[in-house]
Enzyme design. Sequence first.
Site, mmCIF file in Angstrom:
data_model
loop_
_atom_site.group_PDB
_atom_site.id
_atom_site.type_symbol
_atom_site.label_atom_id
_atom_site.label_comp_id
_atom_site.label_asym_id
_atom_site.label_seq_id
_atom_site.Cartn_x
_atom_site.Cartn_y
_atom_site.Cartn_z
ATOM 1 N N VAL A 1 -19.274 -2.999 17.471
ATOM 2 C CA VAL A 1 -19.684 -4.058 18.382
ATOM 3 C C VAL A 1 -18.991 -5.343 17.955
ATOM 4 C CG1 VAL A 1 -21.618 -5.364 19.349
ATOM 5 C CG2 VAL A 1 -21.926 -2.964 18.738
ATOM 6 N N ASP B 1 -34.115 5.589 19.247
ATOM 7 C CA ASP B 1 -33.543 5.028 18.030
ATOM 8 C C ASP B 1 -34.082 3.628 17.789
ATOM 9 O OD1 ASP B 1 -32.045 5.147 15.733
ATOM 10 O OD2 ASP B 1 -30.205 4.429 16.662
#
Length: 812
Positions: free
Chosen positions: A497, A608
């Site tokens: 990211v 998650d």
Amino acid sequence: MDGQRLLSNQETFALGFFNPGSSSHRYVGIWFNQIAEKTIVWVANRNTPLNDTSGVLSINGKGNLVLHTQNQTTPIWSTNVSFFVSSTNNSMAKLLDIGNLVLVQQDSQRVTWQSFDYPTNTLLPFMKLGLDRRTGLNRFLTSWKSKDNPRIGNYSFRLVPTGYPQLSLYIGQSLLFRLGSWTGITWSGAPRIASNYFKVSFVNNQDETTIMYSIRSNLPTKVIVKMVVDESGIVQRSLWQETTWVDYWSGPQALCDKYLNCGPNSYCDPHNMVSFECKCFPGFEPKSSRDCIREKQGVSMCNNGEGFVKLAYMKVPDTSIAHADMSLSMKECEQKCLRNCSCMAYASANETEGGIGCLTWQGDLVDTRTFPDGGQDLYIRVDAVVLAQYAKKNGLTQKKRMLAILGVSVAVMLLLIVSVVYCFVMKKKKGKETRHSTYSDSADSTLPYFEDSPSRRDLDGTRRNPNFPLFNLRTIIVATDNFSIANKLGQGGFGPVYKGLLQNGMEIAVKRLSKCSGQGIEQFKMESALIAKLQHRNLVRILGCCIHKEEKMLIYEYLPNKSLDFFIFDETKRSCLDWEKRFEIICGIGRGILYLHQDSRLRIIHRDLKASNVLLDNALNPKISDFGMARIVGGDQIEANTNRIVGTYAQRAIFDHFMLRFNIILFIYAMQGIFSIKSDVYSFGVLLLEIIIGKRNSTYHHDGPSSNLIGHVWDLWREDNSMKIVDPLLDETYPANEVSRCIQIGLLCVQEHATDRPTMSTVVFMLGNDTPLPSPKRPAFILKGTYNSTDRSTSATSNSINEITLSKIDGR
């Protein structure tokens, strides 16, 4: 006699004696006979239990069904029918296949008594709730005292006939939650839930005011459903699926559901507000944080040019103070309200056929909220000035909408032209293409960056555009400085990211999916379309995507305070998080997950949830991120399957402690791939405890009987000493009762069996209300050196190998 059963004709239900939970008392009740779990749906002697197994249920000389002991004929419980005299030979008891115990006269087959007229805590299909005006009989549900005690509890759920009838939940004599009136489609105080299983019959006339659920006759398989008011004050609709009850609706779910959470003339909007603040109706201004008054006191709204402003998707105000006229159309309803100077609002009583019947309110409007996928139109009376303002605003909005549609149409036409030209050029090149070893200015620019287009302006949330915003690769390369290491924010399971800065000054986060992530173009498009539909203040918002050959990227809003783990697991930064802020973060995460599970248009399982996947904005408000591993589950499903292990399984406890010795467990999990919304509940419980304690569950080690954090909290809680685990940096300035309650909620979320864990709607309600909490059972994945327990309420089947306790793994 005790030990015998009476079965319905198709053996669907059974009548007999039973012990509730761990109680030694005996009761006569009805339960589902064809499912493994004994689920009690009705209790006869709920307030007068037997102390032993000497009970006898029989028909006495007056034709009544009576419960007594073998040694005594004095009734402990009786049907007490006194309006006829009969011999025992003329009365007969039957258990019907709908779960109704009836007492009938054999000669006339007249039903003289039925259990459906005296419900306990469960509503079954074909059972009526409400008032029989001919006999005065009022049927309503009452909760049990506890799971072990069916005595009449604190909560009741009833159809209130006053004004326009509505379903309401009471605690004692106090109104706690309005499910609202029946709109012909749904209940006004609940999200619109399409059901393929049942239909609702609502009757309101001179003879009765009742509602009844019935199973649809065209179903291919037998459906088992129930509605229960549990001992904690939650109303649950459940469906039996193979081995367990699955909740497909429950309420109250959040603070907005609490009766009078917002004061007069204001409404609660759970998806567009800060800390559940209340909003004023049009023409009103705040008097306090909860109450609203007219903006211009003394301005006449009686034949002075006033009109109505429409609010869509609303739970209408309390209908017990509404006036109903079922003979009027919506246009006639508006005229009626306009003629009455004290009429403050109106709505349709029934939404079918474009609106049937008229509801009007006089005086203050109370207990309203919004629903993104439900509710109905509510029309608020405003003066001429406010009416003109709203008319002008709506006119501008309509104009902008038309311009946006025109802009999109032009963009689509341009894309079609570009596509045709591109295909023509590619055909000319006969499949040849130029390959670039590095990204440069020659990167494909056929996908425009809609910086000044209507699609781009949609990102402020004022309106939605069906076209998903596309960024061209050159724009992303410039924004991230060609994906420089300096701009890298982190590495996720699907790729890195990066932080980026667009030319207009907007900061973005770019999730660049790795080419070996196993996610193809179609899967990427599905994920992009999915995330684009999710709009909630506690979810990270996606701004668009970028596709270039094998490159696939998602563009998110950039949040400057990084992730929660950056704060909560760092001793210096954690000190700035007092209890009030931590509790706000806990509640925000809970609301975000609840939205994913229930309030979004698609049921989403995150799978998650962890501190690193919760980002913080400028005000340290939590926003859940990384839905790349979310699976779309159908609205009527609670579980799904996947053929790969994803997410942080049990917060990495399995991987840290079991990898070498218990690979078989991981193999089973990988083969079955079972997951459910309860996996997110488990992860939320772990995260809640981590926020309170300030330590990671996966890296926590303790010298006591339990080696991980969850096990240590459990040990302290069983010793009534759980406050020892609270982060010392909070310096005992926190409200002990609230922190202790949160610890208990966390333990309820991490219980070993998924069916024992609450839903997120229940969790959010427990966080926002000071209602009694059930006692948690033993958590999953407790890692111990030794474990000896004589407490049956908390023990669970387990195998101990090499001084490690291995609990049975349920689909989470």
